[in-house]
Design a protein around this motif. Structure first.
Motif, mmCIF file in Angstrom:
data_model
loop_
_atom_site.group_PDB
_atom_site.id
_atom_site.type_symbol
_atom_site.label_atom_id
_atom_site.label_comp_id
_atom_site.label_asym_id
_atom_site.label_seq_id
_atom_site.Cartn_x
_atom_site.Cartn_y
_atom_site.Cartn_z
ATOM 1 N N MET A 127 0.779 -1.395 0.165
ATOM 2 C CA MET A 127 -0.130 -0.009 -0.065
ATOM 3 C C MET A 127 0.770 1.142 0.125
ATOM 4 O O MET A 127 0.691 2.299 -0.719
ATOM 5 N N ASN A 128 1.826 1.300 0.879
ATOM 6 C CA ASN A 128 2.956 2.321 0.645
ATOM 7 C C ASN A 128 3.557 2.616 -0.614
ATOM 8 O O ASN A 128 3.725 3.606 -1.120
ATOM 9 N N ARG A 129 3.721 1.638 -1.248
ATOM 10 C CA ARG A 129 4.478 1.737 -2.656
ATOM 11 C C ARG A 129 3.323 2.041 -3.785
ATOM 12 O O ARG A 129 3.611 2.936 -4.637
ATOM 13 N N LEU A 130 2.117 1.530 -3.626
ATOM 14 C CA LEU A 130 0.991 2.017 -4.424
ATOM 15 C C LEU A 130 0.820 3.645 -4.181
ATOM 16 O O LEU A 130 0.579 4.340 -5.174
ATOM 17 N N ARG A 131 0.697 3.782 -2.918
ATOM 18 C CA ARG A 131 0.531 5.473 -2.791
ATOM 19 C C ARG A 131 1.553 6.226 -3.691
ATOM 20 O O ARG A 131 1.245 7.354 -4.177
ATOM 21 N N ASP A 132 3.009 5.813 -3.203
ATOM 22 C CA ASP A 132 3.827 6.406 -4.213
ATOM 23 C C ASP A 132 3.758 6.438 -5.543
ATOM 24 O O ASP A 132 3.740 7.400 -6.322
ATOM 25 N N ALA A 133 3.165 5.193 -6.264
ATOM 26 C CA ALA A 133 3.023 5.058 -7.576
ATOM 27 C C ALA A 133 1.941 6.026 -7.951
ATOM 28 O O ALA A 133 1.909 6.502 -9.162
ATOM 29 N N TYR A 134 0.900 6.284 -7.349
ATOM 30 C CA TYR A 134 -0.174 7.092 -7.846
ATOM 31 C C TYR A 134 0.182 8.541 -7.856
ATOM 32 O O TYR A 134 -0.547 9.185 -8.495
ATOM 33 N N THR A 135 1.200 8.987 -7.362
ATOM 34 C CA THR A 135 1.459 10.188 -7.345
ATOM 35 C C THR A 135 2.358 10.420 -8.894
ATOM 36 O O THR A 135 2.630 11.428 -9.158
ATOM 37 N N ARG A 136 2.952 9.476 -9.269
ATOM 38 C CA ARG A 136 3.512 9.412 -10.601
ATOM 39 C C ARG A 136 2.731 9.167 -11.714
ATOM 40 O O ARG A 136 1.721 8.771 -11.702
ATOM 41 N N PRO A 137 3.045 9.946 -12.978
ATOM 42 C CA PRO A 137 2.282 9.990 -14.118
ATOM 43 C C PRO A 137 2.061 8.396 -14.756
ATOM 44 O O PRO A 137 3.306 7.799 -14.608
ATOM 45 N N GLU A 138 0.894 8.037 -15.351
ATOM 46 C CA GLU A 138 0.958 6.845 -15.913
ATOM 47 C C GLU A 138 1.966 6.473 -17.289
ATOM 48 O O GLU A 138 1.673 7.517 -17.919
ATOM 49 N N PRO A 139 2.413 5.573 -17.296
ATOM 50 C CA PRO A 139 3.002 5.354 -18.806
ATOM 51 C C PRO A 139 2.130 5.202 -19.875
ATOM 52 O O PRO A 139 1.014 4.515 -19.484
ATOM 53 N N GLU A 140 2.421 5.311 -21.093
ATOM 54 C CA GLU A 140 1.704 5.189 -22.100
ATOM 55 C C GLU A 140 1.592 3.683 -22.107
ATOM 56 O O GLU A 140 2.300 3.158 -22.183
ATOM 57 N N PRO A 141 0.332 3.018 -22.576
ATOM 58 C CA PRO A 141 0.066 1.677 -22.876
ATOM 59 C C PRO A 141 0.573 1.197 -24.028
ATOM 60 O O PRO A 141 0.836 1.916 -25.209
ATOM 61 N N ILE A 142 0.909 -0.113 -23.921
ATOM 62 C CA ILE A 142 1.734 -0.818 -25.034
ATOM 63 C C ILE A 142 0.791 -1.749 -25.832
ATOM 64 O O ILE A 142 -0.088 -2.374 -25.227
ATOM 65 N N ASP A 143 0.587 -1.338 -27.178
ATOM 66 C CA ASP A 143 -0.138 -2.536 -27.845
ATOM 67 C C ASP A 143 0.154 -3.901 -27.948
ATOM 68 O O ASP A 143 1.338 -4.268 -27.824
#
Length: 137
Positions: free
Chosen positions: A43-59
């Motif tokens: 949960m701590n790691r997810l909290r940190d990840a939510y603050t970063r922008p999402e990468p573009e999806p790969i086809d």
């Protein structure tokens, strides 16, 4: 829960386990205690990840059986990632870790009824996401 291997979180969990093991009063409760420690780290790691922008999806790449299996895993992982963290957590504990509802409730620190409702909601959300991604039953 994290969508892929994360050695830092694994090390963090085991470090917390080693440090906290002497304080464990009831050895028969080791598994729920371990999952609780792991849950906090994730949960701590997810909290940190939510603050970063999402990468573009790969086809997705379509191909032979092995490539199709990888795509199916990626589709499932992507669909799981779209399910909210609380519901995804219950899905993973119940289905992948094969824990009973009572153990899931202890790990998540909620009543069994809440686990049942989260599990039901998670199934619906996962099904919708898979259908949205083009998966056919």
């Amino acid at each position: 829960m994290l969508g892929g291997p994360d050695d830092d979180v694994v090390q963090e969990v085991w470090l917390a386990v080693v440090k906290g093991l002497p304080r464990l009063r009831r050895p028969d409760r080791f598994a729920p205690w371990l999952f609780t420690v792991a849950r906090r780290a994730v949960m701590n790691r997810l909290r940190d990840a939510y603050t970063r922008p999402e990468p573009e999806p790969i086809d997705d790449l379509r191909g032979g059986d092995e490539a199709e299996a990888v795509v199916n895993r990626e589709t499932l992982a992507g669909a799981l990632a779209a399910v909210p963290a609380r519901e995804r957590e219950v899905l993973l504990l119940f289905y992948l870790e094969d824990l009973p509802l009572e153990a899931c409730a202890q790990i998540c620190a909620v009543p069994v009824g809440t686990i049942k409702s989260r599990l039901s909601r998670a199934r619906v959300l996962l099904r919708r996401e898979l259908v949205r991604k083009g998966y056919e039953a």
